[in-house]
Design a protein around this motif. Structure first.
Motif, PDB file in Angstrom:
ATOM      1  N   PHE A   1      -1.853   2.109  10.846  1.00 18.18           N
ATOM      2  CA  PHE A   1      -2.334   0.747  10.599  1.00 18.18           C
ATOM      3  C   PHE A   1      -3.492   0.384  11.508  1.00 18.18           C
ATOM      4  O   PHE A   1      -4.423  -0.300  11.104  1.00 18.18           O
ATOM      5  N   LEU A   2      -3.424   0.811  12.719  1.00 23.42           N
ATOM      6  CA  LEU A   2      -4.485   0.474  13.661  1.00 23.42           C
ATOM      7  C   LEU A   2      -5.818   1.078  13.225  1.00 23.42           C
ATOM      8  O   LEU A   2      -6.869   0.465  13.406  1.00 23.42           O
ATOM      9  N   TYR A   3      -5.765   2.245  12.632  1.00 21.12           N
ATOM     10  CA  TYR A   3      -6.995   2.883  12.159  1.00 21.12           C
ATOM     11  C   TYR A   3      -7.447   2.364  10.815  1.00 21.12           C
ATOM     12  O   TYR A   3      -8.596   2.549  10.443  1.00 21.12           O
ATOM     13  N   LEU A   4      -6.585   1.721  10.048  1.00 22.70           N
ATOM     14  CA  LEU A   4      -6.968   1.180   8.743  1.00 22.70           C
ATOM     15  C   LEU A   4      -7.792  -0.088   8.872  1.00 22.70           C
ATOM     16  O   LEU A   4      -8.502  -0.466   7.978  1.00 22.70           O
ATOM     17  N   GLN A   5      -7.670  -0.758   9.985  1.00 23.45           N
ATOM     18  CA  GLN A   5      -8.348  -2.047  10.104  1.00 23.45           C
ATOM     19  C   GLN A   5      -9.677  -1.960  10.760  1.00 23.45           C
ATOM     20  O   GLN A   5     -10.217  -1.143  11.250  1.00 23.45           O
TER      21      GLN A   5
ATOM     22  N   SER B   1       0.850  -1.192   0.000  1.00 30.26           N
ATOM     23  CA  SER B   1       0.000   0.000   0.000  1.00 30.26           C
ATOM     24  C   SER B   1       0.881   1.236   0.000  1.00 30.26           C
ATOM     25  O   SER B   1       1.793   1.349   0.807  1.00 30.26           O
ATOM     26  N   VAL B   2       0.584   2.141  -0.896  1.00 36.21           N
ATOM     27  CA  VAL B   2       1.310   3.407  -0.968  1.00 36.21           C
ATOM     28  C   VAL B   2       0.358   4.498  -0.517  1.00 36.21           C
ATOM     29  O   VAL B   2      -0.695   4.707  -1.114  1.00 36.21           O
ATOM     30  N   GLY B   3       0.737   5.171   0.583  1.00 36.78           N
ATOM     31  CA  GLY B   3      -0.086   6.241   1.129  1.00 36.78           C
ATOM     32  C   GLY B   3       0.518   7.593   0.827  1.00 36.78           C
ATOM     33  O   GLY B   3       1.714   7.792   1.003  1.00 36.78           O
ATOM     34  N   LYS B   4      -0.338   8.521   0.361  1.00 40.01           N
ATOM     35  CA  LYS B   4       0.148   9.860   0.018  1.00 40.01           C
ATOM     36  C   LYS B   4      -0.777  10.918   0.602  1.00 40.01           C
ATOM     37  O   LYS B   4      -1.992  10.765   0.612  1.00 40.01           O
TER      38      LYS B   4
ATOM     39  N   GLY C   1      -6.657  -1.286  -5.416  1.00 40.93           N
ATOM     40  CA  GLY C   1      -7.755  -0.455  -4.944  1.00 40.93           C
ATOM     41  C   GLY C   1      -7.250   0.726  -4.152  1.00 40.93           C
ATOM     42  O   GLY C   1      -6.047   0.929  -4.018  1.00 40.93           O
ATOM     43  N   GLU C   2      -8.189   1.505  -3.625  1.00 36.35           N
ATOM     44  CA  GLU C   2      -7.847   2.678  -2.843  1.00 36.35           C
ATOM     45  C   GLU C   2      -8.606   2.669  -1.534  1.00 36.35           C
ATOM     46  O   GLU C   2      -9.725   2.160  -1.445  1.00 36.35           O
ATOM     47  N   LYS C   3      -7.962   3.261  -0.526  1.00 37.06           N
ATOM     48  CA  LYS C   3      -8.569   3.402   0.798  1.00 37.06           C
ATOM     49  C   LYS C   3      -8.085   4.723   1.375  1.00 37.06           C
ATOM     50  O   LYS C   3      -6.916   5.069   1.248  1.00 37.06           O
ATOM     51  N   PHE C   4      -8.984   5.449   2.001  1.00 34.46           N
ATOM     52  CA  PHE C   4      -8.649   6.734   2.605  1.00 34.46           C
ATOM     53  C   PHE C   4      -8.792   6.599   4.106  1.00 34.46           C
ATOM     54  O   PHE C   4      -9.856   6.210   4.603  1.00 34.46           O
ATOM     55  N   ALA C   5      -7.715   6.873   4.855  1.00 33.05           N
ATOM     56  CA  ALA C   5      -7.749   6.755   6.311  1.00 33.05           C
ATOM     57  C   ALA C   5      -6.847   7.808   6.936  1.00 33.05           C
ATOM     58  O   ALA C   5      -5.710   7.997   6.504  1.00 33.05           O
ATOM     59  N   MET C   6      -7.350   8.486   7.955  1.00 36.85           N
ATOM     60  CA  MET C   6      -6.601   9.477   8.723  1.00 36.85           C
ATOM     61  C   MET C   6      -5.941  10.535   7.840  1.00 36.85           C
ATOM     62  O   MET C   6      -4.797  10.927   8.052  1.00 36.85           O
TER      63      MET C   6
ATOM     64  N   ASN D   1      -4.384   9.022   1.588  1.00 34.88           N
ATOM     65  CA  ASN D   1      -4.976   8.214   0.537  1.00 34.88           C
ATOM     66  C   ASN D   1      -4.034   7.047   0.213  1.00 34.88           C
ATOM     67  O   ASN D   1      -2.898   7.268  -0.198  1.00 34.88           O
ATOM     68  N   PHE D   2      -4.490   5.818   0.441  1.00 36.80           N
ATOM     69  CA  PHE D   2      -3.682   4.626   0.192  1.00 36.80           C
ATOM     70  C   PHE D   2      -4.143   3.925  -1.070  1.00 36.80           C
ATOM     71  O   PHE D   2      -5.344   3.716  -1.267  1.00 36.80           O
ATOM     72  N   THR D   3      -3.190   3.561  -1.918  1.00 38.15           N
ATOM     73  CA  THR D   3      -3.450   2.717  -3.072  1.00 38.15           C
ATOM     74  C   THR D   3      -2.752   1.394  -2.808  1.00 38.15           C
ATOM     75  O   THR D   3      -1.559   1.369  -2.522  1.00 38.15           O
ATOM     76  N   PHE D   4      -3.508   0.298  -2.887  1.00 40.73           N
ATOM     77  CA  PHE D   4      -2.927  -1.004  -2.563  1.00 40.73           C
ATOM     78  C   PHE D   4      -2.948  -1.935  -3.764  1.00 40.73           C
ATOM     79  O   PHE D   4      -3.769  -1.794  -4.666  1.00 40.73           O
ATOM     80  N   THR D   5      -2.010  -2.871  -3.750  1.00 40.42           N
ATOM     81  CA  THR D   5      -1.910  -3.914  -4.763  1.00 40.42           C
ATOM     82  C   THR D   5      -1.736  -5.242  -4.045  1.00 40.42           C
ATOM     83  O   THR D   5      -0.874  -5.368  -3.178  1.00 40.42           O
ATOM     84  N   ASN D   6      -2.556  -6.219  -4.399  1.00 43.31           N
ATOM     85  CA  ASN D   6      -2.483  -7.551  -3.800  1.00 43.31           C
ATOM     86  C   ASN D   6      -1.923  -8.541  -4.807  1.00 43.31           C
ATOM     87  O   ASN D   6      -2.461  -8.680  -5.904  1.00 43.31           O
ATOM     88  N   ASP D   7      -0.846  -9.219  -4.425  1.00 48.59           N
ATOM     89  CA  ASP D   7      -0.265 -10.292  -5.243  1.00 48.59           C
ATOM     90  C   ASP D   7      -0.336 -11.581  -4.449  1.00 48.59           C
ATOM     91  O   ASP D   7      -0.071 -11.586  -3.244  1.00 48.59           O
ATOM     92  N   CYS D   8      -0.675 -12.679  -5.114  1.00 48.19           N
ATOM     93  CA  CYS D   8      -0.822 -13.966  -4.435  1.00 48.19           C
ATOM     94  C   CYS D   8       0.054 -15.025  -5.093  1.00 48.19           C
ATOM     95  O   CYS D   8       0.448 -14.905  -6.245  1.00 48.19           O
TER      96      CYS D   8
END
Length: 126
Positions: A122-126, A53-56, A79-84, A87-94
């Protein structure tokens, strides 16, 4: 009696399903090397996840890494997630082999003390 023997023989010839073990981070980390990871047995049908996740926020940027087991539906997505206010953009690789979501060899090292500086995020993202 021969039908029972045949059934038992066929059952013994079926391939065994080995459980998948993946690394799981105790906390998300700002460096792949900061991940306090331990092997975890995944539930059936799950894969190993490596998430970045890259947060900016303005000129501020933080990169977070996470490892765990995950359902295949969450693999290969961005995807994207906004917290505190960040703005976080995340990439999931499996991946699907034993402990395949280990440490990346081309990552920079930031030391474990940097984990504490972003732990609250991190605590607030979950």
């Amino acid at each position: 009696m021969s039908q029972l023997l045949t059934t038992l023989l066929l059952f013994c010839l079926l391939p065994s399903v080995d459980p998948l073990f993946c690394y799981t981070c105790v906390f998300p980390a700002i460096s792949p090397l900061d991940c306090l990871k331990f092997p975890t047995r995944c539930p059936p049908g799950q894969l190993c996840l490596s998430s970045k996740s890259v947060g900016k926020r303005g000129d501020f940027q933080v990169i977070l890494y996470e490892k765990s087991c995950v359902l295949p539906v969450f693999c290969g997505i961005t995807g994207e997630k906004f917290a505190m206010g960040v703005n976080f953009t995340f990439t999931n690789d499996c991946c699907n082999t034993q402990l395949c979501n280990g440490v990346s060899t081309n990552s920079a090292f930031f030391g474990p003390s940097t984990l504490l500086s972003v732990l609250m995020i991190f605590l607030y993202l979950q």
